[in-house]
Design an enzyme around this catalytic site. Structure first.
Site, PDB file in Angstrom:
ATOM      1  CE  LYS A 206      -1.720   2.941   2.675  1.00 56.24           C
ATOM      2  NZ  LYS A 206      -1.686   4.056   1.711  1.00 56.24           N
ATOM      3  CD  GLU A 279      13.080   1.152   9.261  1.00 52.82           C
ATOM      4  OE1 GLU A 279      13.674   2.206   9.577  1.00 52.82           O
ATOM      5  OE2 GLU A 279      13.559   0.023   9.452  1.00 52.82           O
ATOM      6  CB  CYS A 313      12.960   9.383   7.781  1.00 50.90           C
ATOM      7  SG  CYS A 313      13.938   8.205   6.854  1.00 50.90           S
ATOM      8  CD  GLU A 411       9.872  13.571  11.209  1.00 47.87           C
ATOM      9  OE1 GLU A 411       8.698  13.210  11.394  1.00 47.87           O
ATOM     10  OE2 GLU A 411      10.715  12.859  10.636  1.00 47.87           O
TER      11      GLU A 411
HETATM   12  P1  NAD Z   1       1.971   8.633   7.677  1.00 49.36           P
HETATM   13  O1  NAD Z   1       2.167   7.828   8.897  1.00 49.36           O
HETATM   14  O2  NAD Z   1       0.885   9.638   7.662  1.00 49.36           O
HETATM   15  O3  NAD Z   1       1.699   7.684   6.415  1.00 49.36           O
HETATM   16  C1  NAD Z   1       2.584   6.641   6.031  1.00 49.36           C
HETATM   17  C2  NAD Z   1       1.804   5.563   5.310  1.00 49.36           C
HETATM   18  O4  NAD Z   1       0.860   4.990   6.202  1.00 49.36           O
HETATM   19  C3  NAD Z   1       0.972   6.071   4.127  1.00 49.36           C
HETATM   20  O5  NAD Z   1       0.967   5.088   3.106  1.00 49.36           O
HETATM   21  C4  NAD Z   1      -0.418   6.214   4.716  1.00 49.36           C
HETATM   22  O6  NAD Z   1      -1.440   6.139   3.755  1.00 49.36           O
HETATM   23  C5  NAD Z   1      -0.452   5.034   5.676  1.00 49.36           C
HETATM   24  N1  NAD Z   1      -1.388   5.150   6.803  1.00 49.36           N
HETATM   25  C6  NAD Z   1      -1.980   6.268   7.303  1.00 49.36           C
HETATM   26  N2  NAD Z   1      -2.754   5.939   8.359  1.00 49.36           N
HETATM   27  C7  NAD Z   1      -2.634   4.600   8.547  1.00 49.36           C
HETATM   28  C8  NAD Z   1      -3.161   3.669   9.497  1.00 49.36           C
HETATM   29  N3  NAD Z   1      -3.977   4.067  10.463  1.00 49.36           N
HETATM   30  N4  NAD Z   1      -2.803   2.382   9.403  1.00 49.36           N
HETATM   31  C9  NAD Z   1      -1.943   1.962   8.449  1.00 49.36           C
HETATM   32  N5  NAD Z   1      -1.421   2.799   7.506  1.00 49.36           N
HETATM   33  C10 NAD Z   1      -1.759   4.097   7.563  1.00 49.36           C
HETATM   34  O7  NAD Z   1       3.377   9.293   7.358  1.00 49.36           O
HETATM   35  P2  NAD Z   1       3.687  10.393   6.278  1.00 49.36           P
HETATM   36  O8  NAD Z   1       3.405  11.735   6.848  1.00 49.36           O
HETATM   37  O9  NAD Z   1       3.071  10.037   4.991  1.00 49.36           O
HETATM   38  O10 NAD Z   1       5.275  10.198   6.101  1.00 49.36           O
HETATM   39  C11 NAD Z   1       6.188  11.021   6.718  1.00 49.36           C
HETATM   40  C12 NAD Z   1       6.726  10.375   7.974  1.00 49.36           C
HETATM   41  O11 NAD Z   1       7.375   9.161   7.651  1.00 49.36           O
HETATM   42  C13 NAD Z   1       7.769  11.228   8.670  1.00 49.36           C
HETATM   43  O12 NAD Z   1       7.559  11.194  10.054  1.00 49.36           O
HETATM   44  C14 NAD Z   1       9.079  10.517   8.325  1.00 49.36           C
HETATM   45  O13 NAD Z   1      10.121  10.736   9.242  1.00 49.36           O
HETATM   46  C15 NAD Z   1       8.648   9.085   8.277  1.00 49.36           C
HETATM   47  N6  NAD Z   1       9.573   8.290   7.463  1.00 49.36           N
HETATM   48  C16 NAD Z   1      10.396   7.405   8.088  1.00 49.36           C
HETATM   49  C17 NAD Z   1      11.322   6.663   7.347  1.00 49.36           C
HETATM   50  C18 NAD Z   1      12.281   5.697   7.989  1.00 49.36           C
HETATM   51  O14 NAD Z   1      12.874   4.922   7.271  1.00 49.36           O
HETATM   52  N7  NAD Z   1      12.457   5.730   9.300  1.00 49.36           N
HETATM   53  C19 NAD Z   1      11.381   6.845   5.963  1.00 49.36           C
HETATM   54  C20 NAD Z   1      10.525   7.761   5.379  1.00 49.36           C
HETATM   55  C21 NAD Z   1       9.618   8.471   6.133  1.00 49.36           C
END
Ligand code: NAD
Length: 542
Positions: A206, A279, A313, A411
């Site tokens: 997804k 992650e 990230c 962040e």
């Molecule tokens: P997010 O948590 O809003 O969304 C991430 C993914 O999860 C998306 O595909 C989203 O549709 C899905 N999602 C949303 N709600 C969900 C739920 N209740 N259950 C399951 N899936 C759900 O994050 P974002 O704002 O899209 O991404 C940015 C964040 O991701 C930042 O905090 C960044 O630091 C982190 N990030 C971490 C890494 C790492 O490797 N540690 C890499 C990239 C991004």
């Protein structure tokens, strides 16, 4: 005219946006509608799905009307992946690895398409998009060569030396759910999906709606490389709806995203007694010691803070500089930040691209305003640039950031860095580690002993010495991930593959049972076994 290039400069008033249609036609030649339509066909959806309009961050034009999977579609996707998985798992690992070897070449052969697609979907600069292509190819190469070793059955010490032959086998989990965010849609998909596949699993992926096509394109290349098409399913949809549906059916979940959502995924996975890797976010620190090579450090600092407009990230949001070089460093850094070229063209002409979505632009704007109101100084940037594109924000350098300002500890996930002065090592390590996160760090010094000692005292899953972030993140043969609120489990290397396997221990007993035998009384048996255990210890048997 297209989305133009311009140099960042500090002044609080944002230049006005041009008329919308002046920016059009930047994207379309690189992403014809038929190309997007062919990708969309690969998403698992019903016959009359709802669609959402996905906009290009660089210009605001429509990229695609993306069909949305419903809960029934997610179930169907798992059924299809499950049906294909057992035959795939039964194939020798060498055959599965050969698919990744071919995929490696296809990724590199299609670099230009991938770069354009990544720029269109995320708004990032082309050079930053290349990080994604490179790490995806490297991941394919690594697992193509290493998976056989990682998956090999292992002899282990048996219950009774010489009499018990014990072997650990690794089996695939089954069908893994992989949930990825919008910021590194290609790299994160590759890093989490390729090891799952080569270990013999099926995958239901997804991606975020904003960047779904990059994931679909990678899947298309994998199928072209010989992956059974049914094995990797893609489902789309609103995160809070489709995400939990994926967790509901998966045998394991690899989640990348915010710490807030990660907690929800972990709770749901715990309720189902399935494993998960998380992650998550970070508030990463960089330390510049007094003996650092300043030219290299300044160039590294620009990469560390502003790659993908800070929507990375492992991006650096806090920089600690030794007091003896602070003034000189800050003056040069600010000059270089102001000279960075913002731009929205699909070429290598600009240093920094756009933010990816309105929510991110709002967060960055609010955090910087909050800091400014509470006394932070803006040395560079600090304003939106609608004259370049709807979501552009200037690379921003702050000082005098203090507790109580949102961006001190939270962040930002944008092109914003706070600078701090430090006197000694103990003080800087305490300050750098004073965070609930623990994802990545960067240390700059010419003294390698000092660097390693400081690295080992950092509460961070990845530490880069004399590099911004790419040394650790790009080491695809080593485990990477976060401590504390930055995550659980590791991706890449052996751990990145082992998370997708179940270990099964098979132990074969020979000659004597593990019980009194040959007419031996229980008392004599326990005495003999006790003596045998002492001998094994004396012989240092494991
Ligand atoms: P997010 O948590 O809003 O969304 C991430 C993914 O999860 C998306 O595909 C989203 O549709 C899905 N999602 C949303 N709600 C969900 C739920 N209740 N259950 C399951 N899936 C759900 O994050 P974002 O704002 O899209 O991404 C940015 C964040 O991701 C930042 O905090 C960044 O630091 C982190 N990030 C971490 C890494 C790492 O490797 N540690 C890499 C990239 C991004």
């Amino acid at each position: 005219m297209t989305a133009g290039d311009t140099t960042a400069h500090a002044s609080t008033a944002a230049p006005a946006a041009p008329a919308r249609d002046e920016r059009l036609e930047t994207i379309r030649p690189h992403l014809p509608r038929e190309f997007a339509a062919r990708l969309v066909e690969q998403i698992t959806v019903g016959s009359h799905p709802q669609v959402v309009e996905v906009l290009a961050p660089l210009t605001g034009e429509t990229i695609v009307d993306l069909p949305q999977s419903g809960p029934g579609d997610v179930r169907h996707a798992f059924e299809k992946a499950r049906a294909a998985q057992s035959a795939w798992a039964a194939r020798p690992v060498g055959e599965r690895a050969a698919v990744l070897r071919r995929l490696h070449d296809l990724i590199l052969d299609n670099t230009e398409h991938l770069l354009s697609l990544l720029q269109v979907e995320t708004g990032k600069a082309r050079l930053h998009a290349f990080d994604e292509v490179a790490v995806s190819a490297a991941t394919a190469r690594h697992y193509a060569h290493a998976a056989g070793g990682y998956l090999k059955a292992r002899r282990r010490p048996g219950a009774i030396a010489f009499l018990t032959k014990t072997v650990e086998y690794r089996h695939p989990k089954g069908v893994v759910g992989v949930i990825t965010p919008w910021n590194y849609p290609l790299a994160l998909a590759a890093m989490d999906i390729l090891p799952a596949l080569v270990a013999g699993n099926g995958v239901v992926h997804k991606p975020d709606n904003q960047t779904a096509l990059s994931g679909v394109y990678l899947r298309q290349l994998a199928v072209q490389a010989g992956l059974p098409a049914e094995l990797w399913q893609i489902v789309t949809g609103d995160g809070p709806v489709t995400g939990p549906a994926v967790v509901d059916h998966a045998d394991y979940v690899a989640f990348t995203g915010s710490t807030r959502t990660g907690r929800q995924v972990a709770q749901q996975a715990a309720g189902r007694l399935i494993g998960c890797s998380l992650e998550l976010g970070g508030k990463n620190a960089m330390i510049v010691f007094d003996d650092a090579d300043l030219d290299k450090t300044l160039a590294g600092a620009l990469r560390a803070c502003f790659t993908s407009a800070g929507q990375l990230c492992i991006s650096i949001e806090r920089m600690y500089i030794h007091h003896s070089i602070y003034d000189q460093f800050v003056e040069r850094f600010v000059t270089e930040v102001k000279a960075l070229k913002l731009g929205g063209r699909l070429d290598f002409g600009s240093d920094i691209g756009s933010l990816t979505n309105t929510r991110q632009l709002e967060t960055v704007t609010q955090q910087v305003e909050d800091a400014r109101i509470k006394g932070a100084k803006v040395l560079a940037g600090g304003r939106r640039r609608p004259d370049i594109g709807p979501l552009f924000y200037e690379p921003t350098v702050l000082t005098d950031v203090a507790p109580g300002m949102t961006l001190f500890a939270e962040e930002t996930f944008g092109p914003v860095v706070s600078l701090y002065r430090f006197e000694n090592e103990a003080e800087v390590l305490k300050a750098a580690n004073d965070t609930r996160f623990g994802l990545s760090a960067s240390i700059w010094t010419r003294d390698s002993k000092r660097a390693t000692e400081a690295a080992l005292r950092m509460h961070a899953g990845m530490v880069n010495i004399n590099e911004a972030y790419g040394a650790a993140f790009g080491s695809v043969g080593a485990a990477t991930g976060g401590m504390g609120d930055s995550g659980l489990g590791r991706r890449s290397g052996a751990d990145g593959l082992w998370r997708y396997t179940e270990i099964q221990t098979v132990a074969r007993q020979t000659l004597l049972p593990i019980a009194p035998s040959l007419g031996m009384s229980p008392a004599r048996y326990t005495r003999s076994l006790g003596s045998a255990l002492r001998i094994l210890k004396a012989l240092r048997m494991r």
